[in-house]
Design a protein around this motif. Structure first.
Motif, mmCIF file in Angstrom:
data_model
loop_
_atom_site.group_PDB
_atom_site.id
_atom_site.type_symbol
_atom_site.label_atom_id
_atom_site.label_comp_id
_atom_site.label_asym_id
_atom_site.label_seq_id
_atom_site.Cartn_x
_atom_site.Cartn_y
_atom_site.Cartn_z
ATOM 1 N N VAL A 1 6.906 16.494 12.096
ATOM 2 C CA VAL A 1 8.204 16.626 11.498
ATOM 3 C C VAL A 1 8.537 16.757 9.538
ATOM 4 N N VAL A 2 7.797 15.894 9.486
ATOM 5 C CA VAL A 2 7.581 15.735 7.468
ATOM 6 C C VAL A 2 6.412 16.493 7.019
ATOM 7 N N LEU A 3 5.944 17.082 7.868
ATOM 8 C CA LEU A 3 4.742 17.919 6.564
ATOM 9 C C LEU A 3 5.776 19.489 6.890
ATOM 10 N N ILE A 4 6.132 19.681 7.948
ATOM 11 C CA ILE A 4 6.417 21.225 7.676
ATOM 12 C C ILE A 4 8.062 20.661 7.129
ATOM 13 N N LEU A 5 8.981 19.984 6.732
ATOM 14 C CA LEU A 5 10.044 19.456 6.162
ATOM 15 C C LEU A 5 9.564 19.379 4.026
ATOM 16 N N THR B 1 0.953 -0.785 0.291
ATOM 17 C CA THR B 1 0.391 -0.078 0.117
ATOM 18 C C THR B 1 0.877 1.366 -0.173
ATOM 19 N N LEU B 2 1.337 1.168 0.732
ATOM 20 C CA LEU B 2 2.749 2.610 1.183
ATOM 21 C C LEU B 2 3.645 2.917 -0.502
ATOM 22 N N VAL C 1 3.132 12.122 1.944
ATOM 23 C CA VAL C 1 3.720 14.002 1.817
ATOM 24 C C VAL C 1 5.640 13.725 1.456
ATOM 25 N N MET C 2 6.231 12.716 1.696
ATOM 26 C CA MET C 2 7.850 12.274 1.954
ATOM 27 C C MET C 2 7.634 12.293 0.100
ATOM 28 N N TRP C 3 7.250 11.450 -0.466
ATOM 29 C CA TRP C 3 7.066 11.223 -1.969
ATOM 30 C C TRP C 3 6.606 12.277 -3.155
ATOM 31 N N ALA C 4 6.245 13.231 -2.236
ATOM 32 C CA ALA C 4 4.943 13.710 -3.340
ATOM 33 C C ALA C 4 6.756 15.432 -3.485
ATOM 34 N N ALA C 5 7.405 15.117 -1.628
ATOM 35 C CA ALA C 5 8.317 16.330 -1.750
ATOM 36 C C ALA C 5 9.798 16.057 -2.860
ATOM 37 N N ILE D 1 0.319 5.997 5.868
ATOM 38 C CA ILE D 1 0.104 6.624 4.169
ATOM 39 C C ILE D 1 0.367 8.356 4.459
ATOM 40 N N LEU D 2 -0.099 8.882 5.348
ATOM 41 C CA LEU D 2 0.425 10.325 5.189
ATOM 42 C C LEU D 2 1.757 10.702 5.626
#
Length: 396
Positions: A366-370, A183-184, A276-280, A271-272
């Protein structure tokens, strides 16, 4: 918020109804059900009691009760058929019976090639009991009292092995984290491909004329994340259904509704974070052929968590929680893989569950901010690949 929901709805609709996604989902569900059916068959096969069919002549019929008792003591299923000598020989040659007891004075048993071990043990025990009863009667003893004494001397076995349960926990634990891994990676790759496709086709420039970069990022993560979560729901609904349909509750006692709710929460958090990491990271490149460069770390990170969970958690069932396992569990990148395995083994205390939730939420923050910083600075960048250092520390 309205713009974010519109983007999320668009991403959700496009990715949920993709033919390739639907086919992949159906294949996975079919393989899961087939695997659980095979597991049930193997479990039943291993649990089958040994059995033998013995034909007896009229002259040997007196031994029938002793044979049944001997079979019960041996944990075997002994089926007796009273046959004439001719019928007994015929069925023996046809393979319908395993042995034919022709007489008891003297004891004669007909076989076709060899006497099966379980039939030999039952016949020997019955004949020995008969001989003992006859001897007691010859010296004035009571044969029925001997039979009662023999019955009271039957050995009771208490199995303290946990091998079967541990094997079941391992099998289902690996299945759970494989589904999470699938899934991830699948959901993340959809986000990555979507981000790069919008950059390479210049669609992102049109979108950012009406919405802010962070709104676009939030919409993509929510929309595709929702698709990934629906897949996860279907996978776990299939697994719970299979466990009950195929009667695998004893093999996997930890797989229940409470466990499933916990794992779905860990799955949603994972997943969240990974979306975010994939998109960034995908926003750092501008061409489709460069997406593999950004995908490598995002593919390996959940795989590392998968292997750590698969090889470190099973030891906790015998050795207890180790410092290494606790530390790995509290690393947010690996928490969503470690916790389901710990839960299915029943070795996750309440304090560790609470600490893991806290660590995961902190990691997501932290991931959301970065991730938002990287995406905002890189999504409009074109040409050569932007470095991660430049995206994080360059002045806006």
């Amino acid at each position: 918020m309205r713009d974010v929901l519109l983007i999320a709805k668009r991403e959700f609709r496009i990715n949920l109804l993709k033919k390739s996604s639907i086919i992949s989902l159906l294949i996975t569900v079919i393989l899961m059900l087939a695997g659980m059916g095979g597991l049930q068959w193997l479990s039943t096969k291993s649990d089958d009691a040994p059995a033998a069919t013995i034909g007896v002549s009229g002259a040997a019929g007196e031994l029938s009760a002793a044979l049944q008792t001997a079979g019960s003591h041996l944990g075997a299923e002994i089926t007796l058929e009273e046959l004439s000598v001719d019928a007994g020989e015929t069925q023996l040659r046809n393979g319908d019976i395993d042995a034919y007891l022709q007489s008891v004075d003297p004891p004669v048993v007909l076989v076709d090639g060899h006497l099966p071990d379980i039939a030999a043990s039952a016949l020997s025990a019955a004949l020995q009991q008969r001989a003992a009863e006859q001897y007691l009667q010859s010296v004035g003893g009571n044969g029925s009292e001997l039979a009662e004494a023999l019955a009271s001397a039957e050995l009771t076995q208490v199995d303290i092995s946990t091998d079967e349960q541990d094997a079941g926990a391992y099998i289902f634990g690996v299945v759970v984290i494989v589904l999470l891994l699938l899934t991830l990676i699948t959901g993340g790759s959809m986000i990555g491909m979507g981000v790069v496709e919008e950059k390479s086709s210049r669609v992102v420039e049109i979108l950012l004329a009406t919405v802010r970069p962070l709104q676009l990022l939030a919409g993509k993560v929510l929309g595709i994340g929702a698709v990934s979560f629906i897949w996860l729901l279907i996978y776990f609904a299939t697994m719970l259904t299979g466990v009950h349909v195929f009667g695998l509750q004893q093999l996997a006692p930890g797989v229940n509704l409470g466990f499933t709710v916990h794992v779905l929460v860990w799955g949603a958090l994972g997943i969240l974070m990974y979306a975010v990491m994939w998109a960034a990271l995908a926003s750092l490149v501008s061409r489709q052929e460069d997406i593999s460069v950004a995908s490598i770390p995002m593919t390996f990170l959940p795989m590392i968590g998968f292997y750590l969970a698969m090889f470190t958690v099973p030891d906790t069932s015998t050795s207890g929680l180790s410092t290494v396992v606790i530390v790995i569990t509290l690393i947010p990148l690996f928490t969503s893989m470690m916790m389901p395995m710990l839960l299915i083994y029943g070795t996750a205390p309440a304090w560790l569950i609470a600490a893991a939730y806290g660590a995961q939420l902190l990691g997501i923050a932290v991931v959301l901010i970065l991730g938002a910083t990287i995406y905002r600075r890189a999504v409009m960048h074109s040409g050569s690949r932007m470095s991660l250092k430049e995206a994080l520390f360059a002045r806006s």
